[in-house]
Design a protein around this motif. Structure first.
Motif, PDB file in Angstrom:
ATOM      1  N   SER A  21     -53.370  21.261 -14.462  1.00  0.00           N
ATOM      2  CA  SER A  21     -52.259  21.508 -15.134  1.00  0.00           C
ATOM      3  C   SER A  21     -52.624  23.010 -16.022  1.00  0.00           C
ATOM      4  CB  SER A  21     -51.599  20.858 -16.290  1.00  0.00           C
ATOM      5  OG  SER A  21     -51.630  19.454 -15.563  1.00  0.00           O
ATOM      6  N   CYS A  22     -51.639  23.961 -16.162  1.00  0.00           N
ATOM      7  CA  CYS A  22     -51.456  25.026 -16.911  1.00  0.00           C
ATOM      8  C   CYS A  22     -50.275  25.050 -17.931  1.00  0.00           C
ATOM      9  CB  CYS A  22     -51.662  26.162 -15.964  1.00  0.00           C
ATOM     10  SG  CYS A  22     -51.755  27.713 -16.745  1.00  0.00           S
ATOM     11  N   ALA A  23     -50.494  24.750 -19.007  1.00  0.00           N
ATOM     12  CA  ALA A  23     -49.508  24.903 -20.043  1.00  0.00           C
ATOM     13  C   ALA A  23     -49.222  26.189 -20.719  1.00  0.00           C
ATOM     14  CB  ALA A  23     -49.860  23.942 -21.227  1.00  0.00           C
ATOM     15  N   ALA A  24     -48.138  26.685 -20.571  1.00  0.00           N
ATOM     16  CA  ALA A  24     -47.676  27.995 -20.974  1.00  0.00           C
ATOM     17  C   ALA A  24     -46.857  27.894 -22.374  1.00  0.00           C
ATOM     18  CB  ALA A  24     -46.999  28.700 -19.908  1.00  0.00           C
ATOM     19  N   SER A  25     -47.261  28.921 -23.146  1.00  0.00           N
ATOM     20  CA  SER A  25     -46.475  28.668 -24.362  1.00  0.00           C
ATOM     21  C   SER A  25     -46.240  30.312 -24.965  1.00  0.00           C
ATOM     22  CB  SER A  25     -47.180  28.043 -25.596  1.00  0.00           C
ATOM     23  OG  SER A  25     -48.544  28.866 -25.876  1.00  0.00           O
ATOM     24  N   GLY A  26     -45.259  30.547 -25.778  1.00  0.00           N
ATOM     25  CA  GLY A  26     -44.848  31.783 -26.039  1.00  0.00           C
ATOM     26  C   GLY A  26     -43.761  32.435 -25.013  1.00  0.00           C
ATOM     27  N   ASN A  27     -43.683  33.736 -24.975  1.00  0.00           N
ATOM     28  CA  ASN A  27     -42.436  34.366 -24.304  1.00  0.00           C
ATOM     29  C   ASN A  27     -42.826  34.191 -22.748  1.00  0.00           C
ATOM     30  OD1 ASN A  27     -40.134  35.410 -23.514  1.00  0.00           O
ATOM     31  ND2 ASN A  27     -40.753  37.446 -24.423  1.00  0.00           N
ATOM     32  N   THR A  28     -42.359  33.067 -22.177  1.00  0.00           N
ATOM     33  CA  THR A  28     -42.492  32.826 -20.563  1.00  0.00           C
ATOM     34  C   THR A  28     -41.300  33.464 -19.793  1.00  0.00           C
ATOM     35  OG1 THR A  28     -41.421  30.577 -20.565  1.00  0.00           O
ATOM     36  CG2 THR A  28     -43.910  30.876 -21.304  1.00  0.00           C
ATOM     37  N   ALA A  29     -40.385  33.833 -20.353  1.00  0.00           N
ATOM     38  CA  ALA A  29     -39.040  34.255 -19.674  1.00  0.00           C
ATOM     39  C   ALA A  29     -39.315  35.364 -18.709  1.00  0.00           C
ATOM     40  CB  ALA A  29     -37.916  34.510 -20.396  1.00  0.00           C
ATOM     41  N   ASN A  30     -40.334  36.343 -19.021  1.00  0.00           N
ATOM     42  CA  ASN A  30     -40.239  37.469 -18.062  1.00  0.00           C
ATOM     43  C   ASN A  30     -41.328  37.468 -16.895  1.00  0.00           C
ATOM     44  OD1 ASN A  30     -38.290  38.861 -19.496  1.00  0.00           O
ATOM     45  ND2 ASN A  30     -39.862  39.520 -21.124  1.00  0.00           N
ATOM     46  N   TYR A  31     -41.955  36.247 -16.976  1.00  0.00           N
ATOM     47  CA  TYR A  31     -43.155  36.363 -16.046  1.00  0.00           C
ATOM     48  C   TYR A  31     -42.530  35.824 -14.704  1.00  0.00           C
ATOM     49  CZ  TYR A  31     -46.222  37.292 -19.627  1.00  0.00           C
ATOM     50  OH  TYR A  31     -46.969  37.761 -20.721  1.00  0.00           O
ATOM     51  N   GLN A  32     -42.871  36.532 -13.734  1.00  0.00           N
ATOM     52  CA  GLN A  32     -42.266  36.448 -12.349  1.00  0.00           C
ATOM     53  C   GLN A  32     -43.264  35.724 -11.179  1.00  0.00           C
ATOM     54  OE1 GLN A  32     -39.002  37.354 -11.741  1.00  0.00           O
ATOM     55  NE2 GLN A  32     -39.148  37.645 -14.044  1.00  0.00           N
ATOM     56  N   CYS A  33     -44.516  35.501 -11.823  1.00  0.00           N
ATOM     57  CA  CYS A  33     -45.295  35.291 -10.836  1.00  0.00           C
ATOM     58  C   CYS A  33     -46.462  34.342 -11.473  1.00  0.00           C
ATOM     59  CB  CYS A  33     -45.950  36.347  -9.907  1.00  0.00           C
ATOM     60  SG  CYS A  33     -47.648  36.008  -8.809  1.00  0.00           S
ATOM     61  N   MET A  34     -46.703  33.210 -11.014  1.00  0.00           N
ATOM     62  CA  MET A  34     -47.882  32.314 -11.487  1.00  0.00           C
ATOM     63  C   MET A  34     -48.921  31.872 -10.429  1.00  0.00           C
ATOM     64  SD  MET A  34     -46.889  31.950 -14.520  1.00  0.00           S
ATOM     65  CE  MET A  34     -48.019  30.347 -14.969  1.00  0.00           C
ATOM     66  N   ARG A  35     -50.056  32.038 -10.782  1.00  0.00           N
ATOM     67  CA  ARG A  35     -51.012  31.902  -9.787  1.00  0.00           C
ATOM     68  C   ARG A  35     -52.323  31.171 -10.248  1.00  0.00           C
ATOM     69  NH1 ARG A  35     -51.732  38.436  -8.257  1.00  0.00           N
ATOM     70  NH2 ARG A  35     -51.233  38.635 -10.389  1.00  0.00           N
ATOM     71  N   TRP A  36     -52.980  30.663  -9.284  1.00  0.00           N
ATOM     72  CA  TRP A  36     -54.111  29.930  -9.525  1.00  0.00           C
ATOM     73  C   TRP A  36     -55.512  30.715  -8.738  1.00  0.00           C
ATOM     74  CZ3 TRP A  36     -55.248  26.147 -12.749  1.00  0.00           C
ATOM     75  CH2 TRP A  36     -54.208  25.460 -13.296  1.00  0.00           C
ATOM     76  N   PHE A  37     -56.372  30.856  -9.429  1.00  0.00           N
ATOM     77  CA  PHE A  37     -57.739  31.806  -8.866  1.00  0.00           C
ATOM     78  C   PHE A  37     -58.696  30.829  -9.195  1.00  0.00           C
ATOM     79  CE2 PHE A  37     -55.759  35.926  -7.893  1.00  0.00           C
ATOM     80  CZ  PHE A  37     -55.037  35.977  -8.937  1.00  0.00           C
ATOM     81  N   ARG A  38     -59.833  31.179  -8.400  1.00  0.00           N
ATOM     82  CA  ARG A  38     -60.999  30.304  -8.986  1.00  0.00           C
ATOM     83  C   ARG A  38     -62.473  31.046  -8.638  1.00  0.00           C
ATOM     84  NH1 ARG A  38     -61.026  26.255  -3.577  1.00  0.00           N
ATOM     85  NH2 ARG A  38     -61.762  27.707  -2.115  1.00  0.00           N
ATOM     86  N   GLN A  39     -63.529  30.864  -9.202  1.00  0.00           N
ATOM     87  CA  GLN A  39     -64.689  31.499  -9.116  1.00  0.00           C
ATOM     88  C   GLN A  39     -65.645  30.761  -9.069  1.00  0.00           C
ATOM     89  OE1 GLN A  39     -64.705  34.823 -12.105  1.00  0.00           O
ATOM     90  NE2 GLN A  39     -66.405  35.914 -10.779  1.00  0.00           N
ATOM     91  N   ALA A  40     -66.630  30.651  -8.330  1.00  0.00           N
ATOM     92  CA  ALA A  40     -67.838  29.895  -8.245  1.00  0.00           C
ATOM     93  C   ALA A  40     -69.037  30.585  -8.581  1.00  0.00           C
ATOM     94  CB  ALA A  40     -67.976  29.416  -6.758  1.00  0.00           C
ATOM     95  N   PRO A  41     -70.142  30.152  -9.143  1.00  0.00           N
ATOM     96  CA  PRO A  41     -71.012  30.970  -9.679  1.00  0.00           C
ATOM     97  C   PRO A  41     -71.627  31.996  -8.533  1.00  0.00           C
ATOM     98  CG  PRO A  41     -71.273  28.819 -10.262  1.00  0.00           C
ATOM     99  CD  PRO A  41     -70.070  28.781  -9.587  1.00  0.00           C
TER     100      PRO A  41
END
Length: 131
Positions: A21-41
């Protein structure tokens, strides 16, 4: 600005499932794109899944058919449901909110200082370990 907090990571055996889960707070109205990334060592950050303001989704080939990205606009929460997990899925997983959608909403990690990079907010990450 928006603040993002990931949760739901953990350690699971191969073949198991997790839901991030990714909880967003603050002014979220203008965000057009949500993404998941990952990074392994030792690896570069890589895109996992995207969802744009129209609900369109895109996935990395390595996770297609196993991962599902979704969002609950009432709860301002982004999700990543991960099934049939493999050891190679082990990584720190980050959510990101970007002001630009359309062609900007890609799996390519935005470069720091670029137009997309300056318009992207990152969470702190949640660790996923598959053994």
């Amino acid at each position: 600005h928006v603040q993002l907090v990931e949760s739901g990571g953990g350690s699971v055996p191969a073949g198991g499932s997790l839901k991030l889960s990714c909880a967003a707070s603050g002014n979220t109205a203008n965000y057009q794109c949500m993404r998941w990334f990952r990074q392994a060592p030792g690896n570069e950050r890589e895109g996992v899944a995207t969802i744009d303001s129209d609900g369109g989704t895109n996935y990395a080939d390595s996770v297609k058919g196993r991962f599902t990205i979704s969002e609950d606009n009432v709860k301002n929460t982004l999700y990543l449901e991960m099934n049939s997990l493999k050891p190679e899925d082990t990584a720190m997983y980050y959510c990101a909110a970007s002001l630009f959608g359309g062609g900007w909403c890609s799996l390519s990690p935005p470069r720091a200082g670029s137009k997309d990079g300056r318009a992207t907010t990152w969470g702190q990450g949640t660790q996923v370990t598959v053994s």
